[in-house]
Structure formats: C-alpha cells, structure tokens
Design an enzyme around this catalytic site. Structure first.
Site, PDB file in Angstrom:
ATOM      1  N   SER A  98       0.322  -7.990   0.495  1.00 47.28           N
ATOM      2  CA  SER A  98      -1.240  -8.474   0.390  1.00 47.28           C
ATOM      3  C   SER A  98      -2.089  -8.292   1.390  1.00 47.28           C
ATOM      4  CB  SER A  98      -1.036 -10.259   0.248  1.00 47.28           C
ATOM      5  OG  SER A  98      -2.284 -10.687  -0.222  1.00 47.28           O
ATOM      6  N   ASP A 241      -8.801  -8.231  -1.428  1.00 43.27           N
ATOM      7  CA  ASP A 241      -7.673  -8.159  -0.388  1.00 43.27           C
ATOM      8  C   ASP A 241      -6.884  -6.900  -0.721  1.00 43.27           C
ATOM      9  OD1 ASP A 241      -6.305  -9.242  -2.434  1.00 43.27           O
ATOM     10  OD2 ASP A 241      -4.868 -10.258  -1.086  1.00 43.27           O
ATOM     11  N   ASP A 243      -3.728  -6.110  -1.901  1.00 37.08           N
ATOM     12  CA  ASP A 243      -3.117  -6.304  -3.070  1.00 37.08           C
ATOM     13  C   ASP A 243      -4.133  -6.588  -4.423  1.00 37.08           C
ATOM     14  OD1 ASP A 243      -2.923  -8.826  -2.580  1.00 37.08           O
ATOM     15  OD2 ASP A 243      -0.877  -9.175  -3.521  1.00 37.08           O
ATOM     16  N   ASP A 245      -5.595  -9.302  -5.468  1.00 34.93           N
ATOM     17  CA  ASP A 245      -5.465 -10.632  -6.136  1.00 34.93           C
ATOM     18  C   ASP A 245      -6.768 -11.716  -5.840  1.00 34.93           C
ATOM     19  OD1 ASP A 245      -4.193 -11.495  -3.955  1.00 34.93           O
ATOM     20  OD2 ASP A 245      -2.553 -12.334  -4.552  1.00 34.93           O
TER      21      ASP A 245
HETATM   22 MG    MG Z   1      -3.345 -10.827  -2.064  1.00 36.49          MG
END
Ligand code: MG
Length: 454
Positions: A98, A241, A243, A245
């Site tokens: 992440s 961010d 990744d 999400d």
């Molecule tokens: Mg994330």
C-alpha cells in the site's frame, strides 16, 4: 509459546529479503493454496521493485498446492479485487505494501468475492503455515500458470458504468491526477479519459522507488498537486496512495482536504442519488458524516479502525457507502472495498450533477475543530494504559477499539498506533474551548497512567 501473528491490519507486511524472503512468500502461497483447496486464483501486484518476483513466488506456492495461478500483473489493489469477483476466480493474492515506504512489501489474501479473507480465515492460514500442514499436489494435479490480461479493462469499464458518464462528459472537467508513481498510474487517468476529462498527470509513471512524493498522499506530500490545480485552473486534483485504494482530494482553490470531509460530500451525493440508507465508517471518522446522514434519514454504523472491518460490516448489512478519514471510500454497488478509482468517478459525478465547485461543495459541510496528541509508550504496556484511563473516564464510552469518550458534539479517542510504540489521542468538537479542556483532561490522565508504569 504463542506464535507471532503474520497478518496485520491489512495483510502481511515486511521487507523483502529479510522477512519476506522468496522461501517465506512461496510457503505463504502454499498455505493460502491449501486454505483455498481447489480452483483458480488471481495473482496481482503493485509497482514495487520486488513485487513481480514475489508474485511469482506466491504463484509457485499456490500451484504446488494444486491451485491454478492466473497472473494479472501490475494493477491497483481495488482493480485486482474487482477482477477476482467479476471474472469468477476462487480467490486471489495481491502483492502490495500500500502506502508503506519503498523498502516494504506485503501479501493480501482475498476470497472469491474479492474482499480480504476474514480475520478467522487469516488465523486458519497462519495455522496451516506454522503447522506446515500443506496440501501438496502431485505431477498430475499441480496448478497451472495462467495469464489474466483483462484486469484493468474490466475495472475501468465497471467504474464508468456505475456513474452518469454522459453528465460527466458534458461537464468537461479539468483534473490534475497525482498517481504518485503508484498503481493507479495504469488505471485512474484512463477512467478520467473515458469520462471526457482534460487530464494533467503528475508522477504518472509506475516506479517502485516512489521518487515523486512517496507512496502516502497527505496535505504535506501533495503540495505539487495543489500548485498544479491553481496553475491549470483545474476543477480538482486527486492524489492516490501506492496501491490506489485511497484518494485524497484537492479543491479548485488548491486546498487539500482530509478524507473524512471529501468522504462526507460523497456520502451526501450517494445517499441523494442511490438506493440505500446505511453508511459504514470507523470510530475515528469525523461526526460530519453523522450530520450528512441525518439529513437523508440514513444511519451511520461505526466499526473498529481498519478497512477490513468496514468491508465486513458493509457486506453483512448491505450498506451503500463506506468511508475512512484516511481517504478510503467504499461504494457498495461496485464492490465493498475502498477504491481510489471509483471514488474519483463519484467525485466527478457529484460536480457534474450538482454544478457546484469542489470548494463550494465542501464549504457547505458543518465545521469541526480537531486536535491530535501522541505519547510514547512501550508496545506491551499500551493496553494497560488504555485500561487505566477507561476506569477514570467520564461520559459515554465506546471500547470496541481503544477508548472513545463522547460528550454531546465533543469526543476524544485513545488508540495505540498500528506499528510504533505510541499511543494517539484524537479529539473533535464543535466548540474549541470544550475540545481543549477535554484534550487537556485526558492528556493528563494518559500521562499519569504512563508514569505509573515505572
Ligand atoms: Mg492502500
């Protein structure tokens, strides 16, 4: 001896070569494969330098357990999760850390519905791993190595189909997108393109070193986004961010807003335009969400801090929307996981349908004062400190995660940090003096409890 927990708030995290060795990751693949039992699993990954190799290691483990592993390559975490559900996989594994610094990586295991496996299932996978009770396929039943090229495509078209694309196209929005060299670099600009936006891209190429502004979008790291919004007279800016999400928004005046305020106007928009009257958020989110829900006669359900908890409640209670103060938004009709791409499309729809500017939409929300403090405290002593303060706390208390004390429109929350030897005290109120006095009172209580440890 009690075994070390491997899964944290959001999957397994560690440093490749140190905690996340190829051997460990392959064995986790074997454990997840043993847990899944049979079928086909999707394997996706983020932009980190170690991610493609770790994805191969986890696929090797899955295949040894007899699971076919389908390589979806680089894609945002929510795209991988949506692809697992939409394309009918029996589960999946995503290699991502992440927003963590570039040296980290991680493993996220998902069920057939695309959402993270439950806490109980994490325990089962850990037990398989520690007991080394792996299912090992023979040469006839060993899993195959497959390719899945459709992940990004199905993700983008599903998001476009969830919003009023015609209305958005007519509005001809100018959007600055700071994908932070992260996974949304391969999806979010293409969603915006399909929705007829003029796009200005910052840090738009995937790079596992996150050279642009790091993997965590905050008001501090998004100063270039803010400047670009002003320079290009954009309708808004958005930063993701690592990744992809979570999304943090910058309004047309260049102000970067916290996730609970952007999430609150989206809550308002979703309750106004979609069926459903239940919103899920965590105990750490601003009460502005309650104000918005109340306007629509909707209910707000609060969970422990953590996206997995929000996801679970949303599925169990069939909620239409979910949000976190860190910029995670969950749109039930799409998939009950936080999703930066879906959130951006909803923001575009809000602007198109209300004809508001983003700054005007945000300024309509009630304003609250917020405060934050942190205390150093050894990790193993934090629960004891929270317990002591709980005994002395006055007012309405909620202990589902740390200690939350509520007094009318004023609340404070004492929680341990996820990773550091720190206790955090947050507070919010419509009245600054009341907030200051409550923060001071609990600051002294926490300090006294920490001092009494020695
Ligand atoms: Mg994330």
């Amino acid at each position: 001896m009690e075994q070390k927990r491997l899964f944290g708030t959001n999957g397994i995290r560690g440093i490749p070569g140190k905690d996340l060795t190829l051997h460990f990751v392959a064995e986790m693949g074997l454990a997840i494969g043993t847990f899944l039992g049979k079928g086909v699993a999707l394997v996706g990954h983020d932009v980190r330098n170690s991610s493609p190799t770790l994805a191969m290691a986890v696929a090797a483990g899955l295949q040894e357990a007899g699971i076919d592993a389908s390589n979806a390559g680089l894609l945002p975490t929510p795209a991988a999760q949506f692809a697992i559900r939409k394309l009918g996989y029996d589960g999946g594994v995503i290699i991502t850390a992440s927003h963590n610094p570039p040296e980290y990586n991680g493993i996220k295991a998902c069920s057939a519905n695309g959402v993270e496996v439950s806490r109980d299932d994490e325990g089962t996978i850990e037990k398989i791993y520690y007991d080394k009770k792996f299912k090992r396929a023979d040469w006839k039943t060993v899993g195959r190595s497959l390719e899945e090229p459709r992940g990004i495509r199905v993700y983008i078209s599903a998001i476009v189909s969830q919003v009023d694309a015609e209305a958005i196209r007519k509005r001809k929005l100018t959007v600055v997108m700071d994908t932070g060299n992260g996974a949304q670099s391969v999806a979010a600009p293409y969603i915006a393109e399909e929705l007829g936006c003029r796009i200005i891209s910052l840090n738009g190429h995937p790079d596992g070193n996150f050279p642009g502004r790091g993997a965590e979008p905050t008001p501090d790291t998004l100063s270039a986004l803010s400047k670009a919004v002003i320079a290009y007279s954009a309708d808004f800016g958005v930063g993701y961010d690592g990744d992809g999400d979570r999304s943090i928004f910058c309004d047309d005046k260049g102000i970067v807003h916290y996730g609970d305020r952007s999430g609150a106007i989206l809550t308002d928009h979703v309750l106004q335009t979609r069926k459903g009257n239940l919103v899920v958020t965590t105990i750490a989110t601003s009460q502005v969400v309650d104000d918005v829900a109340e306007k629509h006669g909707a209910k707000v359900l609060r969970t422990r801090v953590g996206s997995v908890d929000v996801t679970k409640e949303m599925i169990d209670k069939k909620a239409v929307f979910g949000l976190e103060e860190n910029g995670g938004c969950f749109f039930g009709p799409h998939i009950e996981v936080r999703d930066g791409g879906m959130t951006t499309a909803l923001m575009m729809e809000l602007l198109a349908m209300t004809k508001d500017t983003l700054s005007a939409a945000l300024s309509k929300l009630p304003k609250y004062h917020q405060a934050k403090l942190k205390f150093e405290c050894p990790i193993d002593k934090r629960a004891k400190v929270i317990e002591e303060v709980t005994h002395k706390a006055q007012g309405r208390i909620d202990t589902q995660d740390g200690l939350k004390i509520l007094d009318g429109k004023t609340w404070v929350l004492l929680r341990p940090s996820g990773t550091e030897p720190i206790l955090r005290l947050f507070g919010e109120s419509d009245n600054k003096e009341k907030l200051d006095s409550m923060m001071q009172k609990y600051k002294e209580m926490v300090q006294a409890a920490i001092n009494s440890l020695h």
